[in-house]
Scaffold this motif. Sequence first.
Motif: not given
Length: 110
Positions: A59, A83-84, A86, A100-105
């Motif tokens: 991120s 983390d997020d 990219n 982009r993979l979000k931190k939650a994913e």
Amino acid sequence: MKYVNCLLAVLFVVLSATGPALAHKVNLFAYAEGGTIFTESYFPDGRAVEGGKVLVYDSKDKLLLEGVTDTEGFFNFEIPKADDLNIVIEATMGHKNCFRLKKAEVEAGK
């Protein structure tokens, strides 16, 4: 008649300008599962991005790792950090895209 000719000329220019741009697009998809990030890269015609450079950033835009797609357009790697992320694909002739993979994913895929 003058209006129709002008309209046809504008239509020709618009269609000519967008055709090549769409033909050179590259697609990238990524997901996390079982502690691994799976990526797939392909062109709109379905051809795999073979030998494409994959770059993974956190991120804060710090490069975490890089690799190369296989003959089927795949590149997989262990989750480097929660983390997020990219993920960038650099294909032939300068074509590029990101996912982009979000931190939650990422955390859900551990």
